[in-house]
Scaffold this active site. Structure first.
Site, PDB file in Angstrom:
ATOM      1  N   LYS A 133       2.419  -3.351   7.228  1.00  0.00           N
ATOM      2  CA  LYS A 133       2.676  -3.520   5.789  1.00  0.00           C
ATOM      3  C   LYS A 133       4.115  -3.107   5.465  1.00  0.00           C
ATOM      4  O   LYS A 133       4.804  -3.749   4.669  1.00  0.00           O
ATOM      5  CB  LYS A 133       1.681  -2.705   4.957  1.00  0.00           C
ATOM      6  CG  LYS A 133       0.246  -3.193   4.989  1.00  0.00           C
ATOM      7  CD  LYS A 133       0.041  -4.585   4.401  1.00  0.00           C
ATOM      8  CE  LYS A 133       0.234  -4.642   2.915  1.00  0.00           C
ATOM      9  NZ  LYS A 133      -0.142  -5.987   2.377  1.00  0.00           N
TER      10      LYS A 133
ATOM     11  N   THR B 130       0.822  -1.203   0.000  1.00  0.00           N
ATOM     12  CA  THR B 130       0.000   0.000   0.000  1.00  0.00           C
ATOM     13  C   THR B 130       0.860   1.258   0.000  1.00  0.00           C
ATOM     14  O   THR B 130       2.006   1.235   0.479  1.00  0.00           O
ATOM     15  CB  THR B 130      -0.902  -0.008   1.258  1.00  0.00           C
ATOM     16  OG1 THR B 130      -1.478   1.282   1.432  1.00  0.00           O
ATOM     17  CG2 THR B 130      -0.116  -0.324   2.518  1.00  0.00           C
ATOM     18  N   ASP B 131       0.303   2.355  -0.482  1.00  0.00           N
ATOM     19  CA  ASP B 131       1.020   3.641  -0.427  1.00  0.00           C
ATOM     20  C   ASP B 131       1.136   4.153   1.015  1.00  0.00           C
ATOM     21  O   ASP B 131       1.902   5.072   1.293  1.00  0.00           O
ATOM     22  CB  ASP B 131       0.334   4.693  -1.317  1.00  0.00           C
ATOM     23  CG  ASP B 131      -1.109   5.003  -0.934  1.00  0.00           C
ATOM     24  OD1 ASP B 131      -1.643   4.347  -0.018  1.00  0.00           O
ATOM     25  OD2 ASP B 131      -1.700   5.912  -1.554  1.00  0.00           O
ATOM     26  N   GLU B 132       0.354   3.557   1.935  1.00  0.00           N
ATOM     27  CA  GLU B 132       0.334   4.085   3.307  1.00  0.00           C
ATOM     28  C   GLU B 132       1.669   3.891   4.019  1.00  0.00           C
ATOM     29  O   GLU B 132       1.944   4.543   5.022  1.00  0.00           O
ATOM     30  CB  GLU B 132      -0.814   3.447   4.104  1.00  0.00           C
ATOM     31  CG  GLU B 132      -2.137   3.664   3.384  1.00  0.00           C
ATOM     32  CD  GLU B 132      -3.387   3.322   4.180  1.00  0.00           C
ATOM     33  OE1 GLU B 132      -3.341   3.338   5.419  1.00  0.00           O
ATOM     34  OE2 GLU B 132      -4.414   3.040   3.547  1.00  0.00           O
TER      35      GLU B 132
ATOM     36  N   TYR C 117      -1.576  -0.479  10.996  1.00  0.00           N
ATOM     37  CA  TYR C 117      -1.738  -1.162   9.699  1.00  0.00           C
ATOM     38  C   TYR C 117      -0.549  -0.869   8.795  1.00  0.00           C
ATOM     39  O   TYR C 117       0.102  -1.793   8.275  1.00  0.00           O
ATOM     40  CB  TYR C 117      -3.045  -0.723   9.020  1.00  0.00           C
ATOM     41  CG  TYR C 117      -3.104  -1.067   7.537  1.00  0.00           C
ATOM     42  CD1 TYR C 117      -3.099  -2.386   7.104  1.00  0.00           C
ATOM     43  CD2 TYR C 117      -3.164  -0.057   6.560  1.00  0.00           C
ATOM     44  CE1 TYR C 117      -3.148  -2.702   5.740  1.00  0.00           C
ATOM     45  CE2 TYR C 117      -3.216  -0.355   5.209  1.00  0.00           C
ATOM     46  CZ  TYR C 117      -3.201  -1.689   4.796  1.00  0.00           C
ATOM     47  OH  TYR C 117      -3.247  -1.992   3.461  1.00  0.00           O
TER      48      TYR C 117
END
Ligand code: NAD
Ligand code: TYD
Length: 350
Positions: A160, A131-133, A156
């Site tokens: 990741k 994810t870009d997060e 989260y």
């Protein structure tokens, strides 16, 4: 015949990936491994479950012995790893669960692939979906590129980010043929209605309040899920070993503007007077540590592999609303039981 393991294939993005691979590659056998958590739903794949090149296996990526046996039995040629706990709000309530599924689960898969491919990595590939997060939160300017430093802000995104580091470390240390992609927020059919867009569609449909965190000023870059599946397909087949590719829609929306647009689409589709659904918007307590802005620069993927988003947001959103309105039974099934308890706990003081 190649045998490819897709993990998390009963979830939102995974189900679109599985369908695409099963339909487009008859010479592949696609094995979908999923634990069927609250987010996994085999109804997402009803249309392909009878196909000869598809098999579902129920299991947990955290279970080391089970994973080792599975790799031994199927001798996978490739892994496309999507299984994860994926919701930021749940990670705030129960971070440990995210460490198990996202970090330990990923390391179990890496170890199994490393053992299976120890003598020959020719034609093999471990593709990790992220994810870009992991890049953290942007201010008003700038975009995430593949070399942006990691700066995860939620449990989260920390889990990741950790899994991404392990995947790269296995590529570097053991020469495992890995590739990673980091994608922006997805939307489309089959997304569990804990995420903003399906949650809002479901609530508007039932004339329930639409909860907007804080002032609704946070910005996300939205990509139609089928476009993500198309990017995963091209990266799996043509991406370079050891590389990272950012995937994004070049489509930034402030939450409140997105919800207002969604309300107007819903008014039209439901035959409601203009402005009716907007009255459901309810500003609620902000998410703890809420990232302000995500925006992806996907020019590497576009230039190297020729991928680009196929839909304008307005078109994708209208299609998405149509899908949820036509699949009320799907929504009813997933909003019963466990999800109802989660919903009341999540929004009780908001
Ligand atoms: P999802 O929550 O809809 O689906 C996750 C799937 O993984 C479910 O089917 C679940 O049953 C399965 N799963 C969870 N834990 C498991 C375990 N221990 N063993 C086996 N299966 C397990 O998630 P999603 O939105 O489809 O996201 C898929 C992947 O894409 C995730 O890795 C996520 O981090 C990543 N991603 C998501 C988005 C997004 O906007 N949704 C954006 C970028 C990246
Ligand atoms: P979400 O769909 O949970 O994705 P992510 O947190 O991974 O970006 O949330 C998208 C944005 O919408 C995020 O800024 C949080 C916000 N949001 C709300 O305002 N209300 C809600 O009920 C939810 C679930 C999210």
């Amino acid at each position: 015949m190649k045998t490819i393991l897709v993990t998390g294939g009963a979830g939102f993005i995974g189900s679109h990936v599985v369908r695409r691979l099963v339909n487009n590659y008859p010479s592949y056998k696609i094995v979908n491994l999923d634990k069927l958590t609250y987010a996994g739903n085999l109804e997402n794949l009803k249309d392909i479950e009878g196909k000869g090149n598809y098999e579902f296996v129920k299991g947990d990526i955290v279970d080391t012995e089970f994973i080792n046996n599975l790799f031994n039995e199927y001798k996978f040629d490739g892994v496309i790893h999507l299984a994860a706990e994926s919701h930021v709000d749940r990670s705030i309530t129960n971070p440990t669960e995210f460490v198990f599924a996202n970090v330990i689960g990923t390391v179990n898969l890496l170890n199994a692939a490393k053992t299976l491919w120890a003598d020959d990595t020719e034609g093999k590939r471990f593709y990790h979906i992220s994810t870009d997060e992991v890049y953290g939160s942007l201010g008003e300017e700038g975009f995430f590129v593949e070399t942006t430093s990691y700066d995860p802000q939620s449990p989260y995104s920390a889990s990741k980010a950790s899994s991404d580091h392990f995947v790269r470390a296995y590529g570097n240390t053991y020469k495992l043929p890995i590739v990673i992609s980091n994608c922006s927020n997805n939307y489309g059919a089959n997304q569990f209605p804990e995420k903003l867009i399906p949650l809002a569609i479901n609530n508007i449909r039932h004339n329930k309040p639409v909860p907007v965190y804080g002032k609704g000023e946070n910005i996300r870059d939205w990509l139609f899920v089928n476009d993500h599946a198309a990017a995963i397909d091209v990266i799996y087949h043509e991406g370079r070993n050891g590389e990272t590719y950012n995937i994004g829609g070049n489509n930034e929306w402030k939450n409140i503007d997105l919800i207002r647009l969604l309300c107007s689409v819903m008014d039209e589709k439901l035959g409601r007077e203009k402005g009716t659904s907007e009255q459901l918007i309810t500003f609620v307590k902000d998410r703890a540590g809420h990232d302000m802005r995500y925006a992806i620069d996907s020019s590497k993927l576009q230039n190297e592999l020729g991928w680009e988003p196929s839909l304008q947001f307005e078109e994708g959103l209208a299609k998405t609303v149509d899908w949820y309105l036509e699949n009320q039974e799907w929504l009813d099934h997933v909003t019963s039981g466990e999800y109802k308890n989660y919903y009341s706990a999540q929004y009780q003081d908001r």
